[in-house]
Design a protein around this motif. Structure first.
Motif, PDB file in Angstrom:
ATOM      1  N   LYS A 287      -1.739   1.361  -6.014  1.00 41.38           N
ATOM      2  CA  LYS A 287      -0.305   1.446  -6.280  1.00 41.38           C
ATOM      3  C   LYS A 287       0.439   1.994  -5.064  1.00 41.38           C
ATOM      4  O   LYS A 287      -0.021   2.923  -4.402  1.00 41.38           O
ATOM      5  CB  LYS A 287      -0.044   2.331  -7.500  1.00 41.38           C
ATOM      6  CG  LYS A 287       1.396   2.299  -7.986  1.00 41.38           C
ATOM      7  CD  LYS A 287       1.550   3.034  -9.300  1.00 41.38           C
ATOM      8  CE  LYS A 287       2.976   2.907  -9.828  1.00 41.38           C
ATOM      9  NZ  LYS A 287       3.136   3.558 -11.151  1.00 41.38           N
TER      10      LYS A 287
ATOM     11  N   ASP B  27      -1.441  -0.014 -10.861  1.00 43.05           N
ATOM     12  CA  ASP B  27      -2.324   1.079 -10.439  1.00 43.05           C
ATOM     13  C   ASP B  27      -3.422   0.582  -9.504  1.00 43.05           C
ATOM     14  O   ASP B  27      -3.644   1.141  -8.432  1.00 43.05           O
ATOM     15  CB  ASP B  27      -2.941   1.757 -11.669  1.00 43.05           C
ATOM     16  CG  ASP B  27      -1.901   2.531 -12.472  1.00 43.05           C
ATOM     17  OD1 ASP B  27      -0.911   2.961 -11.871  1.00 43.05           O
ATOM     18  OD2 ASP B  27      -2.087   2.681 -13.683  1.00 43.05           O
TER      19      ASP B  27
ATOM     20  N   THR C 134       2.835  -2.593  -7.332  1.00 46.46           N
ATOM     21  CA  THR C 134       3.384  -1.808  -8.449  1.00 46.46           C
ATOM     22  C   THR C 134       2.332  -1.405  -9.479  1.00 46.46           C
ATOM     23  O   THR C 134       2.529  -0.456 -10.230  1.00 46.46           O
ATOM     24  CB  THR C 134       4.495  -2.587  -9.166  1.00 46.46           C
ATOM     25  OG1 THR C 134       3.958  -3.814  -9.689  1.00 46.46           O
ATOM     26  CG2 THR C 134       5.628  -2.909  -8.202  1.00 46.46           C
TER      27      THR C 134
END
Length: 267
Positions: A44, A24, A22
């Motif tokens: 991500k 970056d 979840t």
């Protein structure tokens, strides 16, 4: 047919589910904590397979770390598993999680706590340390902006700073227990001195150190400490007089006799 069907069910149950990242860019580390070395990074939405889970450094209130198929650990906070709890088996010592001994001392004696407090110095509110890392209390390295993870009110008092230090110490004693085999027999002062060292240099550095390798080879503990601890005198690429003095204090404590055992069994 029944046997074949049972084998198929077992095989399907053994398949490790994949979950998306979840964050970056999420670092995958050599152990379950932010002080471990970075092995690789995930982007991500990249799917990862989780082989097992274990407790480690808390990230935004979640202390679960996921061991991936790549053999490294990511904070479960950054993995969309659909749960804030465990979704698969817990890691064991053989799978790279958990301590080599469950009876080691989780904390350290007063002499060790005082040594760490002395050399870390008291910081009432978060600020950069000598090499620019944000810290507070007695050497607590901030995990979130403005150290939001700390449960004590800022500015800290020396009492709450000591409580924060006591909260932090089990992370470092666990590192030691994870890295050492059953050959070293360490008393309370030796255990405290090594914990002070790990607290200062970080779990990742301790894991790959010659000091740990020599202890695991069964060499005389006092000799290893006297020869290896003084080598850890640099930070930010510079030799720091304060680190040289700290290592001397740690060697002195390490060599101080104690009748209480701390590793692999705590008395």
């Amino acid at each position: 047919m029944k046997a074949a069907f049972a084998a198929l069910v077992f095989s399907l149950a053994s398949i490790v589910s994949a979950y998306p990242i979840t964050g970056d860019v999420v670092n995958c580390r050599t152990g379950p904590g932010t002080s471990y070395a970075i092995k690789k990074s995930y982007k991500k939405n990249q799917d990862i397979s989780i082989s097992c889970q274990t407790a480690g450094t808390s990230v935004n209130g979640n202390n679960i770390w996921d061991k991936t198929a790549d053999g490294c650990y990511v904070a479960d906070y950054y993995v969309k598993t659909g749960s804030s709890g465990y979704v698969t088996k817990k890691c064991t010592a053989s799978s790279g999680g958990g301590s080599s001994s469950s009876s080691y001392c989780k904390t350290i004696n007063t002499a060790g706590v005082d040594l760490i407090a002395k050399w870390e110095g008291f910081v009432a509110s978060p600020k950069p340390d000598p090499i620019g890392l944000p810290t507070v209390g007695y050497g607590h390295l901030c995990q979130q902006k403005n150290c939001r993870e700390v449960k004590y009110k800022f500015p800290l008092t020396k009492t709450t700073a000591k409580e924060l230090l006591l909260d932090d110490l089990p992370k470092y004693t666990k590192c030691l227990a994870d890295y050492l085999n059953d050959k070293p027999k360490l008393n309370a002062n030796q255990w405290a001195a090594l914990t002070s060292w790990v607290f200062n240099v970080g779990c990742g550095n301790a894991k790959t150190s010659t000091l740990v390798k020599r202890l695991n080879n069964g060499e005389a503990a006092n000799t290893v400490a006297a020869e290896e601890l003084p080598k850890w005198r640099m930070a930010g690429g510079k030799v720091l007089p304060g680190l040289e003095a700290r290592r001397k204090d740690e060697v002195k404590l390490f060599k101080t006799a104690s009748s209480k055992q701390a590793y692999p069994k705590c008395q």
